[in-house]
Motif scaffolding. Structure first.
Motif, PDB file in Angstrom:
ATOM      1  N   VAL A   1     -13.414 -11.513 -12.667  1.00  0.00           N
ATOM      2  CA  VAL A   1     -12.616 -10.858 -11.627  1.00  0.00           C
ATOM      3  C   VAL A   1     -11.745 -11.925 -10.968  1.00  0.00           C
ATOM      4  N   TYR A   2     -10.425 -11.685 -10.982  1.00  0.00           N
ATOM      5  CA  TYR A   2      -9.466 -12.588 -10.355  1.00  0.00           C
ATOM      6  C   TYR A   2      -8.890 -11.924  -9.114  1.00  0.00           C
ATOM      7  N   PRO A   3      -9.004 -12.547  -7.930  1.00  0.00           N
ATOM      8  CA  PRO A   3      -8.394 -11.965  -6.735  1.00  0.00           C
ATOM      9  C   PRO A   3      -6.864 -12.039  -6.821  1.00  0.00           C
ATOM     10  N   LYS A   4      -6.210 -10.916  -6.630  1.00  0.00           N
ATOM     11  CA  LYS A   4      -4.743 -10.822  -6.629  1.00  0.00           C
ATOM     12  C   LYS A   4      -4.371  -9.734  -5.627  1.00  0.00           C
ATOM     13  N   LYS A   5      -3.906 -10.130  -4.473  1.00  0.00           N
ATOM     14  CA  LYS A   5      -3.574  -9.176  -3.408  1.00  0.00           C
ATOM     15  C   LYS A   5      -2.072  -8.936  -3.399  1.00  0.00           C
ATOM     16  N   VAL A   6      -1.675  -7.692  -3.666  1.00  0.00           N
ATOM     17  CA  VAL A   6      -0.256  -7.335  -3.707  1.00  0.00           C
ATOM     18  C   VAL A   6       0.066  -6.421  -2.530  1.00  0.00           C
ATOM     19  N   THR A   7       0.908  -6.925  -1.616  1.00  0.00           N
ATOM     20  CA  THR A   7       1.373  -6.154  -0.465  1.00  0.00           C
ATOM     21  C   THR A   7       2.880  -6.330  -0.345  1.00  0.00           C
ATOM     22  N   VAL A   8       3.493  -5.482   0.480  1.00  0.00           N
ATOM     23  CA  VAL A   8       4.925  -5.586   0.762  1.00  0.00           C
ATOM     24  C   VAL A   8       5.084  -5.636   2.273  1.00  0.00           C
ATOM     25  N   LYS A   9       5.888  -6.576   2.751  1.00  0.00           N
ATOM     26  CA  LYS A   9       6.149  -6.701   4.184  1.00  0.00           C
ATOM     27  C   LYS A   9       7.590  -6.325   4.476  1.00  0.00           C
ATOM     28  N   ASN A  10       7.777  -5.525   5.522  1.00  0.00           N
ATOM     29  CA  ASN A  10       9.109  -5.128   5.972  1.00  0.00           C
ATOM     30  C   ASN A  10       9.567  -6.131   7.031  1.00  0.00           C
ATOM     31  N   ASP A  11      10.419  -7.060   6.635  1.00  0.00           N
ATOM     32  CA  ASP A  11      10.922  -8.062   7.569  1.00  0.00           C
ATOM     33  C   ASP A  11      12.131  -7.580   8.365  1.00  0.00           C
ATOM     34  N   SER A  12      12.545  -6.339   8.139  1.00  0.00           N
ATOM     35  CA  SER A  12      13.720  -5.816   8.844  1.00  0.00           C
ATOM     36  C   SER A  12      13.304  -5.086  10.113  1.00  0.00           C
TER      37      SER A  12
ATOM     38  N   LYS B   1       8.631  -4.767  10.642  1.00  0.00           N
ATOM     39  CA  LYS B   1       7.702  -5.895  10.762  1.00  0.00           C
ATOM     40  C   LYS B   1       6.270  -5.554  10.332  1.00  0.00           C
ATOM     41  N   GLU B   2       6.065  -4.432   9.670  1.00  0.00           N
ATOM     42  CA  GLU B   2       4.729  -4.048   9.191  1.00  0.00           C
ATOM     43  C   GLU B   2       4.537  -4.468   7.737  1.00  0.00           C
ATOM     44  N   GLU B   3       3.285  -4.436   7.306  1.00  0.00           N
ATOM     45  CA  GLU B   3       2.923  -4.772   5.930  1.00  0.00           C
ATOM     46  C   GLU B   3       2.089  -3.631   5.353  1.00  0.00           C
ATOM     47  N   THR B   4       2.306  -3.325   4.090  1.00  0.00           N
ATOM     48  CA  THR B   4       1.547  -2.257   3.445  1.00  0.00           C
ATOM     49  C   THR B   4       0.088  -2.654   3.280  1.00  0.00           C
ATOM     50  N   GLU B   5      -0.727  -1.660   3.059  1.00  0.00           N
ATOM     51  CA  GLU B   5      -2.072  -1.924   2.551  1.00  0.00           C
ATOM     52  C   GLU B   5      -1.884  -2.454   1.133  1.00  0.00           C
TER      53      GLU B   5
ATOM     54  N   LEU C   1       3.725  -8.263 -14.292  1.00  0.00           N
ATOM     55  CA  LEU C   1       5.018  -8.139 -13.632  1.00  0.00           C
ATOM     56  C   LEU C   1       4.849  -7.215 -12.428  1.00  0.00           C
ATOM     57  N   VAL C   2       5.291  -7.680 -11.267  1.00  0.00           N
ATOM     58  CA  VAL C   2       5.270  -6.877 -10.043  1.00  0.00           C
ATOM     59  C   VAL C   2       6.682  -6.904  -9.475  1.00  0.00           C
ATOM     60  N   TYR C   3       7.279  -5.702  -9.346  1.00  0.00           N
ATOM     61  CA  TYR C   3       8.646  -5.567  -8.851  1.00  0.00           C
ATOM     62  C   TYR C   3       8.646  -4.508  -7.762  1.00  0.00           C
ATOM     63  N   GLU C   4       9.198  -4.831  -6.593  1.00  0.00           N
ATOM     64  CA  GLU C   4       9.191  -3.855  -5.498  1.00  0.00           C
ATOM     65  C   GLU C   4      10.596  -3.530  -5.038  1.00  0.00           C
ATOM     66  N   GLU C   5      10.728  -2.325  -4.500  1.00  0.00           N
ATOM     67  CA  GLU C   5      11.993  -1.871  -3.915  1.00  0.00           C
ATOM     68  C   GLU C   5      11.696  -1.144  -2.613  1.00  0.00           C
ATOM     69  N   THR C   6      12.657  -1.190  -1.709  1.00  0.00           N
ATOM     70  CA  THR C   6      12.557  -0.433  -0.463  1.00  0.00           C
ATOM     71  C   THR C   6      13.865   0.321  -0.245  1.00  0.00           C
ATOM     72  N   VAL C   7      13.764   1.390   0.538  1.00  0.00           N
ATOM     73  CA  VAL C   7      14.938   2.160   0.917  1.00  0.00           C
ATOM     74  C   VAL C   7      14.697   2.688   2.332  1.00  0.00           C
ATOM     75  N   GLN C   8      15.758   2.793   3.096  1.00  0.00           N
ATOM     76  CA  GLN C   8      15.665   3.297   4.467  1.00  0.00           C
ATOM     77  C   GLN C   8      14.992   4.666   4.478  1.00  0.00           C
ATOM     78  N   ALA C   9      14.071   4.873   5.392  1.00  0.00           N
ATOM     79  CA  ALA C   9      13.306   6.121   5.458  1.00  0.00           C
ATOM     80  C   ALA C   9      14.027   7.227   6.230  1.00  0.00           C
TER      81      ALA C   9
END
Length: 109
Positions: free
Chosen positions: A6-17, A63-67, A85-93
């Motif tokens: 088991v390899y720990p790999k934590k993938v989250t996304v932070k909204n810096d806007s 300024k929040e971060e996903t689970e 491969l981990v690729y993320e996208e965001t769009v205005q809600a």
């Protein structure tokens, strides 16, 4: 790579806007036939959708971060090296009820 590890790999996304947004993440193992499993969170994220993305179920505030989408990768009976491969996208809600609706609005027609 070690067998049955088991390899720990934590993938989250932070909204810096300062703008609330929807988030989606594409995840793919470069060698899909290897015995590798990823512990995807289906409470806060959708299962993998037809477009290949996992969608965060909530609006991500400023300024929040996903689970975490996942926190570990487990190898089976293999010592072969692989990449994830981990690729993320965001769009205005604002103006959209779901992440799928928001992302489909910016697709090329």
């Amino acid at each position: 790579v070690t067998t049955d590890t088991v390899y720990p790999k934590k993938v989250t996304v932070k909204n810096d806007s300062h703008t609330p947004c929807y988030v989606r993440v594409f995840v793919e193992v470069d060698q899909p036939n290897l015995p590798v499993s990823i512990d995807f969170d289906t409470k806060n994220w959708t299962e993998k959708q037809a477009d290949g993305y996992y969608y965060y179920k909530s609006v991500l505030g400023a300024k929040e971060e996903t689970e975490p989408l996942f926190t570990k990768v487990t190898t089976g009976d293999t010592t072969e090296h692989f990449k994830i491969l981990v690729y993320e996208e965001t769009v205005q809600a604002q103006g959209y009820d779901t992440p799928q609706e928001a992302f489909s609005s910016i697709q090329a027609k």
